[in-house]
Design an enzyme around this catalytic site. Structure first.
Site, PDB file in Angstrom:
ATOM      1  N   LYS A  32      25.692  37.684  42.027  1.00 49.14           N
ATOM      2  CA  LYS A  32      26.985  36.962  42.109  1.00 49.14           C
ATOM      3  C   LYS A  32      28.089  37.904  42.608  1.00 49.14           C
ATOM      4  O   LYS A  32      27.904  39.131  42.653  1.00 49.14           O
ATOM      5  CB  LYS A  32      27.342  36.420  40.727  1.00 49.14           C
ATOM      6  CG  LYS A  32      27.538  37.502  39.671  1.00 49.14           C
ATOM      7  CD  LYS A  32      27.725  36.909  38.274  1.00 49.14           C
ATOM      8  CE  LYS A  32      27.826  38.004  37.233  1.00 49.14           C
ATOM      9  NZ  LYS A  32      27.952  37.461  35.873  1.00 49.14           N
TER      10      LYS A  32
ATOM     11  N   ARG B 123      31.506  30.238  25.817  1.00 53.10           N
ATOM     12  CA  ARG B 123      31.890  30.049  27.216  1.00 53.10           C
ATOM     13  C   ARG B 123      31.285  28.731  27.681  1.00 53.10           C
ATOM     14  O   ARG B 123      31.933  27.702  27.577  1.00 53.10           O
ATOM     15  CB  ARG B 123      31.415  31.257  28.045  1.00 53.10           C
ATOM     16  CG  ARG B 123      32.022  31.337  29.405  1.00 53.10           C
ATOM     17  CD  ARG B 123      31.810  32.700  30.055  1.00 53.10           C
ATOM     18  NE  ARG B 123      30.412  33.020  30.337  1.00 53.10           N
ATOM     19  CZ  ARG B 123      30.022  34.141  30.969  1.00 53.10           C
ATOM     20  NH1 ARG B 123      30.922  35.033  31.369  1.00 53.10           N
ATOM     21  NH2 ARG B 123      28.745  34.396  31.193  1.00 53.10           N
TER      22      ARG B 123
ATOM     23  N   HIS C 113      23.652  34.113  26.412  1.00 50.36           N
ATOM     24  CA  HIS C 113      24.349  35.278  26.982  1.00 50.36           C
ATOM     25  C   HIS C 113      25.072  36.051  25.887  1.00 50.36           C
ATOM     26  O   HIS C 113      25.722  35.462  25.026  1.00 50.36           O
ATOM     27  CB  HIS C 113      25.343  34.791  28.045  1.00 50.36           C
ATOM     28  CG  HIS C 113      25.969  35.907  28.836  1.00 50.36           C
ATOM     29  ND1 HIS C 113      25.232  36.797  29.588  1.00 50.36           N
ATOM     30  CD2 HIS C 113      27.265  36.267  29.006  1.00 50.36           C
ATOM     31  CE1 HIS C 113      26.052  37.658  30.183  1.00 50.36           C
ATOM     32  NE2 HIS C 113      27.282  37.367  29.847  1.00 50.36           N
TER      33      HIS C 113
ATOM     34  N   ARG D   2      18.258  39.808  33.029  1.00 48.62           N
ATOM     35  CA  ARG D   2      19.223  39.463  34.090  1.00 48.62           C
ATOM     36  C   ARG D   2      20.176  40.626  34.371  1.00 48.62           C
ATOM     37  O   ARG D   2      21.356  40.567  34.053  1.00 48.62           O
ATOM     38  CB  ARG D   2      20.068  38.253  33.649  1.00 48.62           C
ATOM     39  CG  ARG D   2      19.282  37.027  33.200  1.00 48.62           C
ATOM     40  CD  ARG D   2      20.199  35.814  33.061  1.00 48.62           C
ATOM     41  NE  ARG D   2      21.291  36.015  32.126  1.00 48.62           N
ATOM     42  CZ  ARG D   2      21.283  35.667  30.846  1.00 48.62           C
ATOM     43  NH1 ARG D   2      20.223  35.067  30.320  1.00 48.62           N
ATOM     44  NH2 ARG D   2      22.333  35.894  30.087  1.00 48.62           N
TER      45      ARG D   2
ATOM     46  N   TYR E 248      56.701  52.838  49.594  1.00 55.22           N
ATOM     47  CA  TYR E 248      57.572  51.813  48.991  1.00 55.22           C
ATOM     48  C   TYR E 248      58.096  52.253  47.633  1.00 55.22           C
ATOM     49  O   TYR E 248      57.357  52.811  46.821  1.00 55.22           O
ATOM     50  CB  TYR E 248      56.801  50.506  48.777  1.00 55.22           C
ATOM     51  CG  TYR E 248      56.407  49.802  50.043  1.00 55.22           C
ATOM     52  CD1 TYR E 248      57.363  49.329  50.941  1.00 55.22           C
ATOM     53  CD2 TYR E 248      55.061  49.579  50.329  1.00 55.22           C
ATOM     54  CE1 TYR E 248      56.978  48.654  52.097  1.00 55.22           C
ATOM     55  CE2 TYR E 248      54.670  48.905  51.468  1.00 55.22           C
ATOM     56  CZ  TYR E 248      55.631  48.449  52.355  1.00 55.22           C
ATOM     57  OH  TYR E 248      55.257  47.790  53.486  1.00 55.22           O
TER      58      TYR E 248
ATOM     59  N   CYS F 222      49.916  50.957  49.556  1.00 50.60           N
ATOM     60  CA  CYS F 222      50.405  49.835  50.361  1.00 50.60           C
ATOM     61  C   CYS F 222      49.271  48.818  50.545  1.00 50.60           C
ATOM     62  O   CYS F 222      48.155  49.037  50.101  1.00 50.60           O
ATOM     63  CB  CYS F 222      50.871  50.320  51.729  1.00 50.60           C
ATOM     64  SG  CYS F 222      52.089  51.660  51.668  1.00 50.60           S
TER      65      CYS F 222
ATOM     66  N   ASP G 181      47.759  48.161  53.279  1.00 50.78           N
ATOM     67  CA  ASP G 181      46.776  48.608  54.264  1.00 50.78           C
ATOM     68  C   ASP G 181      46.660  50.122  54.395  1.00 50.78           C
ATOM     69  O   ASP G 181      45.866  50.594  55.201  1.00 50.78           O
ATOM     70  CB  ASP G 181      47.148  48.052  55.650  1.00 50.78           C
ATOM     71  CG  ASP G 181      47.587  46.609  55.576  1.00 50.78           C
ATOM     72  OD1 ASP G 181      46.762  45.782  55.161  1.00 50.78           O
ATOM     73  OD2 ASP G 181      48.761  46.321  55.879  1.00 50.78           O
TER      74      ASP G 181
HETATM   75  C1  LIG Z   1      27.102  38.322  35.161  1.00 47.95           C
HETATM   76  C2  LIG Z   1      26.014  37.857  34.263  1.00 47.95           C
HETATM   77  C3  LIG Z   1      24.911  38.682  33.998  1.00 47.95           C
HETATM   78  C4  LIG Z   1      24.827  40.127  34.461  1.00 47.95           C
HETATM   79  O1  LIG Z   1      25.696  40.902  33.659  1.00 47.95           O
HETATM   80  P1  LIG Z   1      25.698  42.516  33.751  1.00 47.95           P
HETATM   81  O2  LIG Z   1      26.515  42.939  32.600  1.00 47.95           O
HETATM   82  O3  LIG Z   1      26.346  42.841  35.050  1.00 47.95           O
HETATM   83  O4  LIG Z   1      24.289  42.940  33.692  1.00 47.95           O
HETATM   84  C5  LIG Z   1      23.868  38.154  33.264  1.00 47.95           C
HETATM   85  N1  LIG Z   1      23.935  36.886  32.772  1.00 47.95           N
HETATM   86  C6  LIG Z   1      24.989  36.082  32.995  1.00 47.95           C
HETATM   87  C7  LIG Z   1      24.993  34.707  32.431  1.00 47.95           C
HETATM   88  C8  LIG Z   1      26.076  36.547  33.725  1.00 47.95           C
HETATM   89  O5  LIG Z   1      27.125  35.751  33.917  1.00 47.95           O
END
Ligand SMILES: *Cc1c(COP(=O)(O)O)cnc(C)c1O
Length: 380
Positions: A47, A145, A174, A230, A274, A321, A323
């Site tokens: 992602k 969540r 999660h 994951r 700036y 800045c 850029d």
């Molecule tokens: C982003 C995400 C992960 C990965 O998390 P890390 O901390 O980068 O390993 C795993 N599961 C879900 C549901 C996530 O949103």
């Protein structure tokens, strides 16, 4: 070596500021994770433009290295992968809206069923389209969540057993605190998830793929590896927090570099950039580098960050800045065209993601995902 940049031939000539991604490092990190979690499988998380490393190139590389499935946050990320020819299962982990479901099904994407109502909508849409939906059930064990609360989860599992047009391929949860030194909260979440999974035992059914471990849990909570893990940030070679136990050796896959495009001497009484927030009390040599907050180099790095030029660290002075940034090299030497390392190693010096995060008051995740698409990615 290949380059992807918006509309670019040789992007490095057009724009001296680049992100260099080491595909070999990604492979090493993937293998290190696979070795530790086996027999659990690995679902790389790509992602947010693969944590800034480039969605399509990273995904293709991971598939070539044997990844069997990928995870993303949003539908459009998964669609971009399909359009790039990535054909294996892709789990979209974020919350969904009913009107997105037909698009998921047309692209053969795996949906997250995070409530009984959404699961019913998915099953009905699959029936209408004459296809079979592939879902993972999402259980909320303490993140608050998305997902059905662990104490209400049986309704979702029962509903799933009744769906005729949906294949339940997985069930997941999660962690909120798996990267902490104190794992009490993570252990409690895992216990809640395992408790929900008892439902399958009681009904004499084999559970679908069970998964819960993000990078923190992969490193610290072996019992949470289950069938699938994951990893996100760990795959990219960065640890999820300062206190996490570094039980798997990984190394960063990304370096962010630019080049000196201007040299001048700045004298006292002549403040820089700036807001005139910085000036020297003696003459100094100063170089200008074509990168700024418009690329994702945080404005919070003004007067705090350091960069590496010719193997030495020098401070960013004055405001960042949109850029450009200015770097004080005191009375040392630098020439137009010299490499400037914003993130990564040069000679004996290194600037880590943690360094930049610390200077900017944020976390490594945000440093990586903030590097935007204006910066060409170079795969080495
Ligand atoms: C982003 C995400 C992960 C990965 O998390 P890390 O901390 O980068 O390993 C795993 N599961 C879900 C549901 C996530 O949103």
């Amino acid at each position: 070596m290949s380059v992807t940049a918006p509309g670019a031939g040789d992007a490095t000539v057009i724009r001296p500021t680049v992100v260099e991604v080491s595909l070999a490092r990604l492979t090493e990190n993937l293998r290190a994770i696979e070795t530790v979690v086996a027999p659990a499988a690995v679902m790389p998380i790509v992602k947010a433009n693969a944590y800034g490393h480039g969605l399509v190139e990273v995904a293709r590389h991971l598939v070539a290295q044997g990844a069997r499935r990928l995870g993303v946050a949003f539908l459009e990320e998964a669609v971009a992968l399909r359009e790039a020819g990535v054909a294996l299962p892709i789990l979209v982990m974020g919350g969904i809206l009913g009107n997105q479901i037909p698009l998921f099904l047309r692209h053969g994407l795996t949906l997250t069923a995070s409530s009984v109502d959404k699961l019913r909508q998915i099953d009905a849409a699959a029936r209408d389209l004459g296809v079979s939906a592939r879902v993972h059930l999402k259980i909320d064990t303490g993140m608050e969540r998305i997902g059905v609360h662990y104490y209400n989860a049986h309704g979702l599992l029962e509903q799933a057993a009744e769906c005729r047009h949906t294949v339940v391929e997985g069930i997941y949860s999660h962690f909120a605190n798996a990267d902490a030194a104190d794992l009490a909260s993570a252990r409690l979440q895992l216990a809640r998830f395992l408790d929900v999974l008892q439902w399958y035992d009681k009904h004499g059914a084999a559970p679908p793929l069970r998964h819960m471990a993000n990078s923190g849990a992969i490193l610290q909570l072996r019992e949470s590896h289950l069938d699938l893990v994951r990893p996100g940030i760990l795959l990219y070679g960065v640890y999820p927090s300062a206190e996490v136990r570094r039980t798997i050796p990984v190394r960063p896959a990304l370096a962010w570099k630019s080049r000196v495009v201007y040299f001048k001497v700045v004298t006292p009484g002549h403040p820089v950039s700036y807001g005139s927030t910085w000036q020297s009390d003696h003459p100094v040599r100063m170089v200008t580098v074509p990168v700024g907050y418009g690329d994702g180099y945080f404005r919070a790095l003004s007067n705090i960050a350091r960069v590496i030029i010719r193997g030495k660290k020098y401070p960013v002075v004055g405001r960042v800045c949109m850029d450009q940034i200015m770097v004080n090299i005191e009375w040392e030497t630098a020439y137009n065209g010299d490499e400037v390392v914003l993130l990564g190693a040069a000679g004996d010096e290194t600037i880590t993601c943690e360094d930049v995060a610390g200077w900017a008051g944020t976390i490594p995740y945000e440093v990586l995902t903030n590097i935007n698409t204006r910066v060409p990615r170079l795969y080495v």
